[in-house]
Design an enzyme around this catalytic site. Sequence first.
Site, short mmCIF file in Angstrom:
data_model
loop_
_atom_site.label_atom_id
_atom_site.label_comp_id
_atom_site.label_asym_id
_atom_site.label_seq_id
_atom_site.Cartn_x
_atom_site.Cartn_y
_atom_site.Cartn_z
N GLN A 15 15.69 128.01 -49.34
CA GLN A 15 15.85 128.29 -50.79
C GLN A 15 14.81 129.49 -50.92
O GLN A 15 13.61 129.55 -50.55
CB GLN A 15 15.41 127.19 -51.52
N LYS B 167 21.76 120.85 -55.23
CA LYS B 167 22.48 121.21 -54.12
C LYS B 167 22.70 120.35 -53.18
O LYS B 167 23.78 120.00 -52.57
CB LYS B 167 21.90 122.53 -53.24
N ASP C 193 24.38 130.69 -46.80
CA ASP C 193 24.18 131.60 -47.93
C ASP C 193 24.92 132.92 -47.75
O ASP C 193 24.97 133.71 -48.66
CB ASP C 193 22.44 131.95 -48.11
N1 GUN Z 1 17.50 131.57 -54.92
C1 GUN Z 1 18.36 132.03 -55.79
N2 GUN Z 1 19.52 132.04 -55.63
C2 GUN Z 1 19.63 131.60 -54.35
C3 GUN Z 1 20.77 131.41 -53.57
O1 GUN Z 1 21.63 131.56 -53.86
N3 GUN Z 1 20.42 130.90 -52.07
C4 GUN Z 1 19.17 130.90 -51.92
N4 GUN Z 1 18.87 130.47 -50.59
N5 GUN Z 1 18.23 130.94 -52.53
C5 GUN Z 1 18.25 131.33 -53.71
#
Ligand code: GUN
Length: 295
Positions: free
Chosen positions: A97, A53, A120
């Site tokens: 995350q 990311k 998100d």
């Molecule tokens: N863990 C698994 N998928 C995601 C996501 O799309 N965003 C975040 N913040 N954590 C995750």
Amino acid sequence: MTNIINGKKIAEDLRNNLKNEILKLKNEFGSVPGLAVVQVGNVAASSVYVKAKTKSASEVGIKVFDHHLDDKASQNDLLTLIGDLNNNESVNGILVQLPLPKHISEQIVLDSINPNKDADGFHPLNVGKLSIASHNDENLLIPCTPYGCLLMLKTLNIELSGKKAVVVGRSNIVGKPMSQLLLKESCTVTIVHSKTKSIEKICKEADILIAAVGRPKMIKADWVKNGAIVIDVGINRVEISENGEIKTKLVGDVDFSEVEKNSFAISPVPGGVGPMTIACLLRNTTIAFKNSKNQ
Ligand code: GUN
């Protein structure tokens, strides 16, 4: 011939468009979108995602604020950091995350993020907005994985309205927001989950089948209607034996080699939904930046 939906390429196009847009925003406002990425602890999969990311964000011209807290960090430490990021004008998007260590409440943490900076789309206000928004609301912060799935469906240029869509899995991250997005497209949506009876039969009725359960190759060919569209959200690492050696391999929730034969279109793993999730995160960050300039 089955269409293999090339998430890698669709995501690349989206990132290129964002890169151009961010250059224009820089000329107009003298600044670029900022994304804070927060990881707590060292879950291996999270480290891989966070790295991907931050790298992608930098490549399109987003300024990245990388924060890594120890797995012993307290909930208050994390809330203090989020408070600082909420107040930092250079930060337009905040991503924490998941999963978080067990001693930290995910909901309290997600609730503490300024909804305008919610990269998100997990804050309750944004979850609510998604469920009541009109069809074409370009300003919404929408959960990245399901939005990526929708963009993949849209590349097929088929009418979504009236289609029977079945979403396998009811998570807050994918299943629930996916069903909202499909409903907004006027699909007839069913969510199935671990307690659903006759799950195969319901899946077999789907024109559009979205698999988001995290169980390797759970969806078999006889669960899928001939000519259906199948989107595989699963990213499961499994062990395989190759020439007497044990190796690990990524597989989806769909038994790709079987299901591919009778579907109209299918997304692969890897190279399907994964890159789309990241591209949509960059999109949300850019939207949050633009929203902040229009307030
Ligand atoms: N863990 C698994 N998928 C995601 C996501 O799309 N965003 C975040 N913040 N954590 C995750």
